[in-house]
Design a protein around this motif. Structure first.
Motif, short mmCIF file in Angstrom:
data_model
loop_
_atom_site.label_atom_id
_atom_site.label_comp_id
_atom_site.label_asym_id
_atom_site.label_seq_id
_atom_site.Cartn_x
_atom_site.Cartn_y
_atom_site.Cartn_z
N HIS A 1 -9.78 0.99 -14.44
CA HIS A 1 -8.47 0.65 -15.03
C HIS A 1 -8.43 -0.65 -15.65
CE1 HIS A 1 -4.69 1.44 -13.73
NE2 HIS A 1 -4.19 -0.43 -13.16
N ARG B 1 4.78 1.65 -7.86
CA ARG B 1 3.64 2.04 -8.74
C ARG B 1 4.23 3.13 -9.67
NH1 ARG B 1 -1.66 3.16 -9.60
NH2 ARG B 1 -2.71 2.65 -11.12
N HIS B 2 3.37 4.24 -8.79
CA HIS B 2 3.37 5.76 -9.64
C HIS B 2 5.33 6.42 -10.51
CE1 HIS B 2 0.10 6.62 -7.89
NE2 HIS B 2 -0.08 5.91 -6.80
N GLN C 1 -6.35 -1.00 -7.26
CA GLN C 1 -4.88 -0.46 -8.09
C GLN C 1 -3.78 -2.09 -7.92
OE1 GLN C 1 -3.32 2.95 -6.00
NE2 GLN C 1 -4.87 4.08 -7.13
N TYR D 1 -0.63 -1.73 -13.45
CA TYR D 1 0.48 -1.61 -12.91
C TYR D 1 -0.05 -1.74 -11.54
CZ TYR D 1 2.41 0.99 -17.04
OH TYR D 1 2.70 1.74 -17.62
N ASN E 1 -9.95 3.62 -4.33
CA ASN E 1 -9.67 3.02 -5.41
C ASN E 1 -8.08 1.89 -5.34
OD1 ASN E 1 -11.40 3.60 -7.65
ND2 ASN E 1 -10.16 5.00 -8.43
N LEU E 2 -7.46 1.65 -4.05
CA LEU E 2 -6.54 1.11 -3.75
C LEU E 2 -6.75 -0.83 -3.61
CD1 LEU E 2 -4.97 2.51 -0.68
CD2 LEU E 2 -3.64 2.58 -2.70
N ARG F 1 0.12 -2.36 -7.48
CA ARG F 1 0.31 -1.54 -6.23
C ARG F 1 0.44 -2.64 -5.52
NH1 ARG F 1 -1.55 3.71 -3.83
NH2 ARG F 1 -0.48 4.31 -2.38
#
Length: 477
Positions: A16, A142-143, A284, A34, A280-281, A36
């Motif tokens: 990322h 985020r999305h 993020q 971005y 992958n949190l 989260r």
């Protein structure tokens, strides 16, 4: 010797991170980080901790003390008001001691708990989180923000982007006005600014700091931490194997990979899996966009967002928490963290010593300062009645914030005649200059140069006497 030694490529691949292969789009909106949102104990603590200091920043310049702004760094008058304390250019050593104490406090905290200053108290981090919060409330999660940036410009996107930037500008402007309010009376500043009556330089500084806040927290964000802030570069010299940092437990987490929730934790080892499900949190939610699983990196600001995110996942999977946690290198390797160690004790010792020197300087600081300037036009002169006369200018600086009465005497010169005011009144924070002349008979002088002292005394509000003896010379022949 023909056999080749197998080599495994262990170069960490950061997830990322902005793609640097195409410099033309390196910092475009489609290549940005971005962040989260995350919830958890550390995030809650960080928010409330930040709100406390943010509230202090916003409210302190509005507090009055003795009918004046309690905290005012008046550069034009060259004085700093801190409630009952007024600092002048002559008190520069106190300011130097304050910075030294702050530096060693930062070194001590960093050696013990890593970059918690960056993650919990740094203004750049605090304002970045506020700008990100506004962005999330206006543009969505985020999305949703990623999808919005990829859409072509339409009415909805234009309205959302415009409203977001208007809120950013408003927050930056309020921040700049508050900051400038520490250097000029804040009540008049707000009134004059919004009625367009501020001076050129005041307006310039407000716009400058507003633009810096808008650019740093709205656009640059993690670039300030990873490329501009020098603290990220030299922090490693303060780290040791016992420093607490945000760390990923490799022995417990690997081999990472997705798996169904129905697999119990006790069976993971038999299936060759670690606790990390590779969701992958942790990446993020990171404000600097790093993957903490790659090990300690200078970009990490120890904010603990990845700790809360990982603990949330572990709780849903019915796994033990702490896969990512505040830990030391020694603890991750199976040892114990040593609290008392030479580097930490050394920083603590120097911090206590410098703090003691600072407190002693504050306690021994006099609220009165006297300066004597001789008349440079003549060394001495003889009066009509045959006395030898010297002329001086006395400058009395009242470092307190209250008006005081001062009495002037001479020591070291017998049978003198004092011409000028011996009882004067000086307002708080004022420098008062008064010309005086001292005359005596030549028979009282045994040398061409006689050292004398001007004795200036006053009584404080508590009844204590403050006396200053300022040496100078009485000249003859």
């Amino acid at each position: 010797m023909s056999e080749r030694i197998p080599v495994k490529d262990v170069t960490p691949v950061k997830v990322h991170q902005p793609d640097s292969s195409n410099q033309s789009i390196r910092y475009s909106s489609n290549n940005r980080i971005y962040v989260r949102s995350v919830s958890g104990p550390l995030e809650t603590f960080r928010r409330y901790f930040g709100f406390i200091f943010l509230g202090l920043f916003a409210l302190l310049p509005w507090i009055s003390y003795n009918n004046q702004q309690a905290i005012l760094f008046d550069l034009a008058e060259q004085r700093f008001n801190l409630f009952a304390l007024t600092l002048w250019p002559q008190d520069l050593t106190l300011l130097a001691y304050i910075f030294i104490v702050a530096a060693f406090a930062l070194f001590f905290v960093t050696t013990f708990a890593g970059r918690v200053w960056c993650g919990f108290m740094c203004p750049q981090t605090t304002w970045t989180y506020m700008f990100t919060w506004i962005e999330e409330k206006v543009e969505g999660s985020r999305h949703q923000r990623m999808a919005l940036d990829q859409r072509p410009l339409d009415t909805d996107k234009f309205v959302r982007k415009t409203f977001k930037h208007l809120l950013w500008v408003l927050l930056a402007l309020l921040t700049a006005l508050t900051f400038v309010g520490y250097f000029t009376p804040i009540a008049a500043l707000f009134t004059n600014f919004f009625t367009f009556n501020t001076g050129f330089w005041t307006t310039t500084w407000v716009i400058f700091f507003a633009a810096c806040t808008y650019g740093n927290a709205g656009w640059m964000r993690e670039i300030m931490c990873t490329h501009i802030c020098p603290y990220a570069r030299f922090q490693s010299v303060m780290f040791d194997k016992d420093t607490l940092t945000v760390a990923y437990d490799v022995s417990r987490g690997e081999r990472r990979g997705p798996r169904p929730r129905k697999i119990p934790h006790s069976e993971l080892a038999s299936k060759g899996l670690g606790d990390c499900i590779d969701c992958n949190l942790c990446v993020q939610v990171c404000p600097t966009g790093i993957d903490i699983r790659n090990g300690l990196q200078y970009e990490c600001i120890n904010c603990g967002a990845c700790v809360d995110a990982c603990n949330g996942v572990m709780e849903k999977m019915n796994y033990p928490k702490g896969l990512i946690r505040f830990s030391s290198e020694a603890q991750l390797q199976g040892g114990t963290t040593k609290i008392l160690r030479p580097k930490l004790v050394g920083y603590a010792f120097v911090l206590v010593v410098m703090l003691g020197i600072l407190i002693a300087n504050f306690l021994l600081r006099s609220s009165l300062e006297v300066d004597i300037i001789r008349d440079r036009n003549s060394l001495y002169r003889e009066t009509n009645d045959g006395l030898i006369e010297n002329v001086y200018t006395i400058k009395i600086l009242n470092k307190s914030q209250q008006r005081r009465q001062y009495h002037i005497d001479i020591e070291g010169l017998p049978d003198y005649r004092f011409t000028g005011e011996q009882q004067i009144s000086v307002k708080g924070g004022e420098i008062f200059s008064i010309p005086v002349s001292i005359a005596t008979d030549a028979y009282n002088l045994n040398a061409p140069v006689t050292e004398i002292h001007f004795k200036v005394s006053t009584q404080t509000e508590e009844g204590d006497m403050v006396t200053v003896l300022e040496p100078t010379n009485f000249l003859y022949r």
